[in-house]
Enzyme design. Structure first.
Site, PDB file in Angstrom:
ATOM      1  N   PHE A 149      27.748  18.994  74.119  1.00 37.56           N
ATOM      2  CA  PHE A 149      27.212  18.910  73.010  1.00 37.56           C
ATOM      3  C   PHE A 149      25.681  19.444  73.003  1.00 37.56           C
ATOM      4  CE2 PHE A 149      29.713  15.185  70.896  1.00 37.56           C
ATOM      5  CZ  PHE A 149      30.729  16.116  70.598  1.00 37.56           C
ATOM      6  N   THR A 214      31.095  14.207  76.624  1.00 40.61           N
ATOM      7  CA  THR A 214      30.002  13.185  76.507  1.00 40.61           C
ATOM      8  C   THR A 214      30.912  11.937  76.845  1.00 40.61           C
ATOM      9  OG1 THR A 214      29.496  14.415  74.593  1.00 40.61           O
ATOM     10  CG2 THR A 214      28.947  12.105  74.518  1.00 40.61           C
ATOM     11  N   ASN A 282      41.563  19.244  70.944  1.00 38.18           N
ATOM     12  CA  ASN A 282      40.439  19.692  71.700  1.00 38.18           C
ATOM     13  C   ASN A 282      40.754  20.220  73.141  1.00 38.18           C
ATOM     14  OD1 ASN A 282      37.561  20.055  72.521  1.00 38.18           O
ATOM     15  ND2 ASN A 282      36.988  18.264  71.136  1.00 38.18           N
TER      16      ASN A 282
END
Length: 395
Positions: A149, A214, A282
């Site tokens: 990110f 993350t 994803n």
């Protein structure tokens, strides 16, 4: 009068100048026109000599400055579709992860994408994970990334999206929202603030809870956490006060167990958690045993060809578990019209590219659309909507 030597040097200089100038002009025209053979034989082999993240940056630069000719021919009628009261000229979009900072939306639109998803965007700017964090698996037609990110934050991206929205001819824009690494994983405020910030200007919003890069993020896919997150985010969306509310989607990981898939489906079918769509899927943390590249064991999310069948199965599962009631955007390993067609038959209303665009360049977009149109018509479908879920029905 020139001496023989001077005359020879002058002629040689002129020859080199003309040759280089001609070659440069020819190369420039081939790039501008999106010549598929030129990209395959020259442009992409050159970019593969560069560090993957540098290559990514150059690609974004090219799209930002619209260094490719606009697609002039309208998309085939068979490709047009309508979803969430939005008219898509074609169902082939760009997945989040390429245009992370919303810099290249217009160039990507000109390239021929039916829609462009930007991000993931975090509320506050953050650098992401340390470099190197992107790896090509050339032998496997795949990429592993652990960007984490990296984002310039809501404020910087908001202004770029607003500028694009003001253009008469613009991209359909999806805004993919992520969490800051320093935020507590159970805290939903990062997503709520994203909805409040971009709700008035996004064509659709995506809650990304499936990035593997993350720590702890995928835990938000657990039943109780997911129900709390979606209900809070939907409440924020419904309070926007805009003339029309943006569709809200959730992006799902491919690594869920069968029980976890059932839990996700049961949550998103609840009235208070009824999202407008899901993105499946994803990148994967799994590593198929037949990977050949020396980078295959790098930490991060794997995308590209090895994800294709995993993704298609996941799409089929969610189409079945939701009884086709929740629209699906299918992502993972699409590099041909046939790949896109299989995702649509499994239950996807729209599809997205990422790795094939990174590895093959802009010509892949128009080729996939051309092939998809031919496949739809050869199978008796008048438009893409007629084919949605046909291989999943009755399973």
């Amino acid at each position: 009068m020139y001496t023989r030597k001077e005359k020879f040097i002058k002629q040689l200089t002129a020859l080199v100048t003309v040759t280089l100038g001609g070659s440069t002009t020819f190369a420039g025209l081939c790039i501008w026109n999106g010549n598929e053979n030129f990209y395959r034989d020259y442009v992409m082999p050159f970019t593969r000599r560069l560090d993957p993240e540098t290559s990514h940056g150059l690609a974004v630069f090219a799209m930002k400055h619209c260094l490719i000719k606009k697609q002039l021919k309208p998309d085939a009628e068979s490709l047009s579709t309508r979803l969430w009261n939005i008219n898509f000229s074609n169902p082939v979009g760009l997945a989040a992860g390429f245009d992370k900072q919303a810099e290249a939306m217009q160039g990507l639109h000109r390239t021929g994408f039916g829609f462009v998803e930007i991000g993931s965007i975090t509320p506050k700017p953050q650098e992401g994970n340390p470099k190197p964090r992107v790896f090509r698996l050339e032998e496997d037609n795949a990429i592993i990334n652990r960007y984490g990110f990296n984002s310039e934050g809501h404020e910087a991206v908001f202004h770029r999206v607003r500028q694009e929205k003001e253009k008469q001819e613009r991209a359909i824009i999806g805004v993919n929202l992520g969490k800051n690494k320093v935020s507590a994983m159970e805290d939903v405020r990062d997503y709520v603030s994203g909805v409040e910030k971009f709700g008035a200007i996004a064509d659709y919003l995506v809650i990304n809870i499936s990035s593997p890069n993350t720590p702890g993020l995928r835990g938000l896919q657990q039943k109780a956490e997911l129900e709390n997150l979606i209900s809070c985010v939907l409440e924020a969306r419904n309070k926007l006060g805009t003339a029309s509310l943006p569709p809200l989607l959730v992006k799902i990981a491919p690594d869920l167990s069968e029980a976890e898939k059932k839990d996700v489906a049961s949550v998103i079918l609840k009235e208070k958690c009824r999202v407008d769509g899901i993105i499946v899927c994803n990148t994967t943390t799994s590593r198929p045993s037949d990977l050949k590249s020396q980078c295959k064991d790098e930490i991060g999310g794997l995308s590209g060809q090895p994800l294709k069948d995993i993704s298609t199965r996941c799409i089929r599962d969610f189409y079945r578990l939701t009884n086709g009631q929740i629209p699906i955007i299918g992502v993972g390993g699409i590099s041909s019209g046939q790949d896109a067609y299989e995702k649509i038959l499994a239950g996807a209303s729209l599809v997205q590219l990422y790795t094939s665009f990174a590895l093959q360049g802009p010509p892949v977009v128009r080729r996939i659309k051309r092939e998809l149109d031919e496949i739809l018509r050869s199978n008796g479908y008048q438009n893409v909507a007629e084919a949605i879920g046909k291989s999943s029905q009755g399973n």
